[in-house]
Design an enzyme around this catalytic site. Sequence first.
Site, PDB file in Angstrom:
ATOM      1  N   GLY A  52     -12.144 -43.647  20.092  1.00 60.72           N
ATOM      2  CA  GLY A  52     -11.793 -44.866  19.389  1.00 60.72           C
ATOM      3  C   GLY A  52     -13.063 -46.487  20.117  1.00 60.72           C
ATOM      4  CB  SER A  94      -8.824 -47.206  27.538  1.00 60.91           C
ATOM      5  OG  SER A  94      -7.475 -46.257  26.869  1.00 60.91           O
ATOM      6  CB  SER A  96      -3.960 -46.210  25.661  1.00 59.85           C
ATOM      7  OG  SER A  96      -3.932 -45.704  26.129  1.00 59.85           O
ATOM      8  CB  THR A  99      -7.936 -42.755  27.784  1.00 63.70           C
ATOM      9  OG1 THR A  99      -7.528 -43.250  26.975  1.00 63.70           O
ATOM     10  CG2 THR A  99      -8.905 -41.672  27.604  1.00 63.70           C
ATOM     11  NE  ARG A 146      -8.025 -41.656  12.190  1.00 65.94           N
ATOM     12  CZ  ARG A 146      -6.822 -41.864  12.620  1.00 65.94           C
ATOM     13  NH1 ARG A 146      -6.001 -41.676  14.706  1.00 65.94           N
ATOM     14  NH2 ARG A 146      -5.684 -42.000  11.938  1.00 65.94           N
ATOM     15  CD  GLU A 231      -9.484 -39.754  15.303  1.00 64.79           C
ATOM     16  OE1 GLU A 231      -8.416 -40.031  15.744  1.00 64.79           O
ATOM     17  OE2 GLU A 231     -10.471 -39.961  16.325  1.00 64.79           O
ATOM     18  CG  HIS A 247     -38.767 -31.718  16.036  1.00 61.64           C
ATOM     19  ND1 HIS A 247     -40.043 -31.151  16.547  1.00 61.64           N
ATOM     20  CD2 HIS A 247     -37.955 -32.734  15.773  1.00 61.64           C
ATOM     21  CE1 HIS A 247     -40.850 -32.161  16.238  1.00 61.64           C
ATOM     22  NE2 HIS A 247     -39.996 -33.185  16.202  1.00 61.64           N
ATOM     23  CE  LYS A 341      -4.771 -38.577  23.379  1.00 58.86           C
ATOM     24  NZ  LYS A 341      -4.661 -40.123  23.150  1.00 58.86           N
TER      25      LYS A 341
END
Length: 348
Positions: A52, A94, A96, A99, A146, A231, A247, A341
């Site tokens: 996000g 970031s 939070s 990250t 997000r 998500e 292509h 994580k």
Amino acid sequence: MKIDKSIDTSNMFQSIYDFPDQMTEAKSIGENIELKKTYDGIQNIIVCGMGGSAIGGDLAKALVSNSIKLPLIVNRNYQLPNWVNSNSIVICSSYSGNTEESLAAYDDAITKGAKIIGITTGGKLGSLLDRNTNDKVVIPSGLQPRAAVAYSFIPLLYLLNELNLINNDILNEVELAIGKIQSTRDIYSEDNNENSTLNLAKEIYNTLPIIYGENESTSTIALRWKGQFCENAKMLAYHNDIPEMNHNEIVGWQENPELLKKISILWISDKSVNARNALRFNASSDILNDIPYIQKKIQLDGSSFTERFIHLLHFGDWISYWCALLHKTDPSPVNKIDKLKKTLFEKS
């Protein structure tokens, strides 16, 4: 089909509904940016982030692509390009502040001697920025990253303006777009037949959506929609752009026809699209004809590209929300990301 909103235990509904209010607050944050350091001699801009936070960089890049005079890239990795140096400005974004890719990129920026600014709620990144007396833009916490996208891209636009890298035109257009989103959210949030986001969700929620946009324009929206489907709705989705898909990928719509019938195509266009790409959108759709389950062209109204672009952003968030509820799944938890994580943390 009766939709049970009680599934939405963390109230993703409200986060999406509040998007224009977040835009207003993000605008206020941007207007109050005060940089303590000077940033002379900048030759390129790198926005570092993931998920996000990174999409905020993509959105800003798409909005300023026709006005910014310097190269701007979005870096989704632990390391920065080797060409980054003291004439680079690295914007570490970031939500939070924790990250790990963004923190590693921050360390790499220091090693390469780049100028650094942060956009974050705090966390480890906030502490590092303070420790090294780097400028930072503090944004509100308490949201899913997000769902905080307004705080990722609007302060970034104001930051680019403060650095004299873009003019005020885009900021004025963003302000006008707030009113457009306020006028549509009450339509898109209702469980009725007048809601075009719900109607589209009902058509595609049992399919695998493939979203095509125009390169360097609505392809950014296609990327955002893909992430939101994954998500929020817990659905696989993919994206690509015109003209590149002409292509190579268009040839792949041939074999495994039973699988292709489970795919929906969403063509995201805009009236500003390059004339040749507009022709490609229509010709590609005609060539694919009835191969997929369904094809839909999405082109929304608005007085400027910026307004239409942000309208598309909001429109897609609602589609992903309704797809989640149609699947009877809570749109907020991202259990597989949390598990990953945890594994990475245990092995750090």
